[in-house]
Motif scaffolding. Structure first.
Motif, PDB file in Angstrom:
ATOM      1  N   PHE A 106       0.827  -1.199   0.000  1.00 38.27           N
ATOM      2  CA  PHE A 106       0.000   0.000   0.000  1.00 38.27           C
ATOM      3  C   PHE A 106       0.866   1.255   0.000  1.00 38.27           C
ATOM      4  N   THR A 107       0.435   2.256  -0.766  1.00 41.72           N
ATOM      5  CA  THR A 107       1.015   3.596  -0.688  1.00 41.72           C
ATOM      6  C   THR A 107      -0.127   4.541  -0.343  1.00 41.72           C
ATOM      7  N   SER A 108       0.202   5.667   0.244  1.00 41.09           N
ATOM      8  CA  SER A 108      -0.848   6.595   0.654  1.00 41.09           C
ATOM      9  C   SER A 108      -0.443   8.032   0.363  1.00 41.09           C
ATOM     10  N   ASN A 109      -1.437   8.823  -0.037  1.00 40.84           N
ATOM     11  CA  ASN A 109      -1.224  10.260  -0.188  1.00 40.84           C
ATOM     12  C   ASN A 109      -1.861  11.019   0.980  1.00 40.84           C
ATOM     13  N   ASN A 110      -2.360  10.280   1.970  1.00 36.86           N
ATOM     14  CA  ASN A 110      -2.995  10.874   3.139  1.00 36.86           C
ATOM     15  C   ASN A 110      -1.959  10.990   4.264  1.00 36.86           C
ATOM     16  N   PRO A 111      -1.572  12.204   4.632  1.00 35.52           N
ATOM     17  CA  PRO A 111      -0.543  12.373   5.666  1.00 35.52           C
ATOM     18  C   PRO A 111      -0.981  11.894   7.050  1.00 35.52           C
ATOM     19  N   PHE A 153      -2.749   8.407  13.352  1.00 33.73           N
ATOM     20  CA  PHE A 153      -1.843   8.406  14.502  1.00 33.73           C
ATOM     21  C   PHE A 153      -2.618   8.245  15.808  1.00 33.73           C
ATOM     22  N   GLU A 154      -3.889   8.641  15.808  1.00 33.02           N
ATOM     23  CA  GLU A 154      -4.731   8.497  16.988  1.00 33.02           C
ATOM     24  C   GLU A 154      -5.426   7.139  17.048  1.00 33.02           C
ATOM     25  N   GLY A 155      -5.266   6.324  15.989  1.00 35.10           N
ATOM     26  CA  GLY A 155      -5.900   5.006  15.944  1.00 35.10           C
ATOM     27  C   GLY A 155      -7.266   4.989  15.295  1.00 35.10           C
ATOM     28  N   ASP A 156      -7.672   6.120  14.724  1.00 30.23           N
ATOM     29  CA  ASP A 156      -8.970   6.199  14.046  1.00 30.23           C
ATOM     30  C   ASP A 156      -8.831   5.702  12.608  1.00 30.23           C
ATOM     31  N   GLU A 157      -9.901   5.123  12.069  1.00 27.95           N
ATOM     32  CA  GLU A 157      -9.909   4.678  10.682  1.00 27.95           C
ATOM     33  C   GLU A 157      -9.942   5.909   9.766  1.00 27.95           C
ATOM     34  N   VAL A 158      -9.073   5.946   8.786  1.00 22.75           N
ATOM     35  CA  VAL A 158      -9.009   7.051   7.817  1.00 22.75           C
ATOM     36  C   VAL A 158      -8.894   6.467   6.424  1.00 22.75           C
ATOM     37  N   ASP A 159      -9.076   7.309   5.427  1.00 20.69           N
ATOM     38  CA  ASP A 159      -8.939   6.878   4.033  1.00 20.69           C
ATOM     39  C   ASP A 159      -7.463   6.712   3.680  1.00 20.69           C
ATOM     40  N   LEU A 160      -7.139   5.622   3.046  1.00 21.25           N
ATOM     41  CA  LEU A 160      -5.776   5.399   2.564  1.00 21.25           C
ATOM     42  C   LEU A 160      -5.428   6.416   1.486  1.00 21.25           C
ATOM     43  N   VAL A 161      -6.399   6.683   0.621  1.00 18.38           N
ATOM     44  CA  VAL A 161      -6.185   7.590  -0.499  1.00 18.38           C
ATOM     45  C   VAL A 161      -7.187   8.734  -0.414  1.00 18.38           C
ATOM     46  N   ILE A 162      -6.690   9.954  -0.596  1.00 32.04           N
ATOM     47  CA  ILE A 162      -7.539  11.134  -0.692  1.00 32.04           C
ATOM     48  C   ILE A 162      -7.718  11.429  -2.169  1.00 32.04           C
ATOM     49  N   TYR A 163      -8.947  11.321  -2.632  1.00 30.37           N
ATOM     50  CA  TYR A 163      -9.229  11.583  -4.046  1.00 30.37           C
ATOM     51  C   TYR A 163      -9.536  13.062  -4.238  1.00 30.37           C
ATOM     52  N   GLU A 164      -8.834  13.668  -5.166  1.00 26.95           N
ATOM     53  CA  GLU A 164      -9.004  15.108  -5.399  1.00 26.95           C
ATOM     54  C   GLU A 164      -9.788  15.381  -6.639  1.00 26.95           C
TER      55      GLU A 164
END
Length: 164
Positions: A106-111, A153-164
């Protein structure tokens, strides 16, 4: 008799010189020879699992891999496909029936992404440099699209990819 001795001596010397002149190539060079579009500069990481070696390399802003089975001193190509966009994020996976485990990266553009879980298990994080980092997972259970979760970083589920 002297002619035979000289002939044997010359033959031994010739064999010795031929043996010494064979260029020994490293495993890295052997992988490079088998991976189209890869060079020593584009190969960025190796991951070893059992007797398989996964070679990660960059190709036109994509992170790609090729998998090889090691047997003694021989290497045999067994898998490699797709890719994951280094800047835009994404993932690639393989459930090759000839390999005793499934593989995904996996790669991510979500910081905000700190970790990726596959089947509830943490993946291995690999940071190559400031622009290339990714997560790798080897699992016994075949990988499917919904089998991963990106965590902040807080352990919450987030999107791997941010679609612009």
């Amino acid at each position: 008799m002297n002619c035979v001795k000289v002939s044997v001596a010359l033959s031994i010397m010739l064999l010795f010189l031929i043996g010494c002149s064979d260029k020994q190539i490293s495993f890295e060079e052997r992988f490079e020879q088998q991976i189209q579009n890869a060079s020593s500069e584009s190969i960025i990481h190796y991951e070893v699992k059992s007797n398989y070696v996964y070679v990660f390399y960059t190709d036109h802003e994509m992170l790609r891999y090729q998998a090889f089975k090691m047997s003694g001193s021989t290497i045999e190509w067994v898998d490699g496909s797709g890719g994951s966009d280094i800047k835009k994020g994404g993932f690639s996976a393989s459930n090759n029936p000839d390999i005793p485990f499934s593989f995904s990266y996996f790669t991510s553009n979500n910081p905000d992404v700190k970790q990726v879980l596959v089947h509830g298990q943490e993946t291995k994080y690999i940071r190559v440099n400031d622009t290339i980092s990714f997560w790798v997972a080897f699992t016994e259970t075949p990988f499917e699209r919904g089998d991963f979760v990106a965590l902040s970083f807080e352990g919450d589920e987030v999107d791997l990819v941010i679609y612009e």
